[in-house]
Design an enzyme around this catalytic site. Structure first.
Site, PDB file in Angstrom:
ATOM      1  N   CYS A 159       5.203  -7.059  -6.333  1.00 50.55           N
ATOM      2  CA  CYS A 159       4.503  -5.778  -6.333  1.00 50.55           C
ATOM      3  C   CYS A 159       5.226  -4.777  -7.233  1.00 50.55           C
ATOM      4  O   CYS A 159       6.455  -4.703  -7.244  1.00 50.55           O
ATOM      5  CB  CYS A 159       4.407  -5.224  -4.910  1.00 50.55           C
ATOM      6  SG  CYS A 159       3.613  -3.614  -4.792  1.00 50.55           S
ATOM      7  N   ASP A 190     -18.447  12.603   4.229  1.00 51.65           N
ATOM      8  CA  ASP A 190     -19.336  11.958   5.186  1.00 51.65           C
ATOM      9  C   ASP A 190     -19.926  13.043   6.080  1.00 51.65           C
ATOM     10  O   ASP A 190     -19.229  13.948   6.519  1.00 51.65           O
ATOM     11  CB  ASP A 190     -18.543  10.938   6.008  1.00 51.65           C
ATOM     12  CG  ASP A 190     -19.406  10.173   6.982  1.00 51.65           C
ATOM     13  OD1 ASP A 190     -20.625  10.382   6.986  1.00 51.65           O
ATOM     14  OD2 ASP A 190     -18.864   9.362   7.744  1.00 51.65           O
ATOM     15  N   CYS A 192       4.676  -1.409  -7.127  1.00 53.29           N
ATOM     16  CA  CYS A 192       4.497  -0.060  -6.596  1.00 53.29           C
ATOM     17  C   CYS A 192       5.833   0.687  -6.538  1.00 53.29           C
ATOM     18  O   CYS A 192       6.908   0.074  -6.591  1.00 53.29           O
ATOM     19  CB  CYS A 192       3.852  -0.109  -5.214  1.00 53.29           C
ATOM     20  SG  CYS A 192       4.985  -0.409  -3.837  1.00 53.29           S
ATOM     21  N   HIS A 199       2.711   2.171  -0.420  1.00 56.98           N
ATOM     22  CA  HIS A 199       2.639   0.749  -0.767  1.00 56.98           C
ATOM     23  C   HIS A 199       1.244   0.189  -0.495  1.00 56.98           C
ATOM     24  O   HIS A 199       0.665  -0.498  -1.349  1.00 56.98           O
ATOM     25  CB  HIS A 199       3.675  -0.056   0.007  1.00 56.98           C
ATOM     26  CG  HIS A 199       3.441  -1.532  -0.091  1.00 56.98           C
ATOM     27  ND1 HIS A 199       3.834  -2.287  -1.171  1.00 56.98           N
ATOM     28  CD2 HIS A 199       2.794  -2.395   0.755  1.00 56.98           C
ATOM     29  CE1 HIS A 199       3.459  -3.546  -0.999  1.00 56.98           C
ATOM     30  NE2 HIS A 199       2.827  -3.634   0.167  1.00 56.98           N
ATOM     31  N   ASP A 204     -14.783   2.789   1.527  1.00 58.32           N
ATOM     32  CA  ASP A 204     -13.768   3.681   2.088  1.00 58.32           C
ATOM     33  C   ASP A 204     -13.302   3.103   3.413  1.00 58.32           C
ATOM     34  O   ASP A 204     -14.057   2.389   4.091  1.00 58.32           O
ATOM     35  CB  ASP A 204     -14.331   5.088   2.321  1.00 58.32           C
ATOM     36  CG  ASP A 204     -15.070   5.189   3.657  1.00 58.32           C
ATOM     37  OD1 ASP A 204     -14.464   5.646   4.644  1.00 58.32           O
ATOM     38  OD2 ASP A 204     -16.263   4.794   3.723  1.00 58.32           O
ATOM     39  N   CYS A 211       8.194  -0.750  -3.699  1.00 53.02           N
ATOM     40  CA  CYS A 211       8.794  -2.074  -3.890  1.00 53.02           C
ATOM     41  C   CYS A 211       9.825  -2.100  -5.009  1.00 53.02           C
ATOM     42  O   CYS A 211      10.692  -2.972  -5.033  1.00 53.02           O
ATOM     43  CB  CYS A 211       7.694  -3.101  -4.170  1.00 53.02           C
ATOM     44  SG  CYS A 211       6.739  -3.548  -2.694  1.00 53.02           S
TER      45      CYS A 211
END
Length: 399
Positions: A303, A92, A305, A334, A265, A308
């Site tokens: 989940c 940016d 991930c 997570h 984003d 988890c």
């Protein structure tokens, strides 16, 4: 530079499944970019990001210009070599940060003079300077310098920002020297539909490699933001990527895709992770809450991930309360997984021609998400329904 292709559309052509190809790999769109303003997504490293499935991240030219300095980064081989991230990077230009962080600033057609939020030192950035900084940083996608105004603002102030943003966009186009970077223009206009259309048409006429919708999530209501997208995206070329800047709550991603956005984003997953706000399939978990102190379950029983499948809420609650840095890291991982999975589900829904149904179901479920005091019962019900009980969680940990 980049190649962008729309593979399939849904919802009457508004929701777009695409492919963004850079010299550092291909990113399936719609995609979410984790934010690493200072050259790192806080709490995670490049290997974490790759394992979570991200191929494009955002760094910020304003922050890196101030520290360590764009020339330092250039001397170290550019952002990819400096940070160890082999995927694509978007920078940016810093217009929003100058608006939101600078202690004092003075904007003219020539450029913007501002005081650093770090030490009060005085700096002057022009459109040409913004391009030179980003060329030195070596990102794959760079942004034109724009003027961002807060909302609400007077029509006259927003008109002036649109005029100046178009002026600066032309100068950024003329200033670019590298041929291996894509340059995106940024559309301004506040919540004024006519000014948004004018800004979009001005920038499209300049022939940028992609187009960003900026100046949102700066004080307006969500409905106003969605109205802006409704009038802006139809003005943009169908075969160029569309990027909604700095907007990233889950419902905003779904609603943005429904209005033709390809890239997003936001600091939400990492910042919320550091403050203990965890995103789940059933609502939020605020891990500092005392009732998690002996909770054996994972954050979200359904989940997949890395957090988890290994850690309990009780442990994460403990880490947060004793201010262990591992807690912020695990929470962030997570949350990033949640965002990556949400985008994967969105892409799959578009591919299968059922995004409208996905959107309706997602928003209905979100409207019914429980308050914090109801979370335990909801998790228990969903866990039983999906066979993701505490016992399954314990089995996953043993594996």
């Amino acid at each position: 530079m980049i190649d962008f292709a729309v593979i399939r559309t849904d919802m009457g052509g508004k929701a777009r499944l695409g492919r963004l190809t850079t010299s550092r790999g291909t990113v399936a769109t719609p995609a979410f970019m984790p934010v690493g303003s200072l050259g790192t997504v806080k709490g995670v490293d490049p290997d974490d990001l790759r394992r979570l499935g991200f191929g494009l991240i955002l760094n910020n030219a304003y922050h890196l210009y101030l520290r360590p300095g764009h020339q330092v980064v250039a001397d170290m081989g550019g952002l990819h070599a400096f940070t160890g991230w082999s995927g694509a990077i978007l920078t940016d230009s810093g217009g929003f940060q100058i608006f939101s962080l600078a202690k004092l600033r003075k904007v003219t057609d020539e450029g913007v003079t501002f005081q650093s939020h770090i030490d009060g030192s005085l700096h002057h950035i022009t459109p040409e300077t913004a391009v030179r900084i980003q060329e030195a940083l070596g990102a794959d996608i760079i942004m034109a310098l724009d003027e961002c105004v807060g909302l609400p603002s007077s029509v006259e102030l927003v008109q002036e920002a649109v005029r100046r943003t178009s002026l600066w966009a032309r100068r950024c186009q003329a200033a670019r020297r590298r041929t291996d970077q894509a340059l995106f223009g940024i559309i301004q206009g506040g919540t004024d539909s006519a000014l948004r259309v004018q800004s979009a048409r001005d920038l499209v006429a300049l022939g940028f490699d992609g187009y960003a919708v900026g100046g949102l999530s700066v004080g307006e209501e969500k409905a106003a933001m969605y109205d802006v997208l409704n009038v802006t995206t139809p003005e943009l070329p169908a075969m160029k990527p569309r990027y909604l800047m700095g907007v990233g709550m889950p419902e905003d991603l779904v609603e943005g895709v429904a209005r033709g956005i390809d890239l997003f984003d936001c600091v939400v997953p990492s910042r919320h992770g550091r403050t203990g706000w965890l995103f789940t399939s059933f609502g939020r978990v605020v891990i500092k809450q005392a009732h998690y102190a002996r909770d054996e379950r994972p954050i979200d029983p359904i989940c997949r991930c890395p957090v988890c499948t290994k850690y309990s809420r009780a442990y994460l609650h403990h880490l947060f309360n004793v201010k262990e840095m591992l807690g912020a890291r695990l929470n962030t991982i997570h949350n990033l997984f949640y965002f990556a999975e949400l985008m994967r589900q969105i892409r799959l829904a578009i591919e299968q021609g059922r995004f409208a149904a996905f959107r309706t179901e997602f928003l209905a479920r979100r409207d019914q998400w429980p308050g914090e005091e109801q979370v335990d019962e909801t998790v228990e019900a969903r866990g039983a329904k999906t066979a993701c009980s505490v016992q399954v969680y314990k089995e996953n940990r043993r594996r």
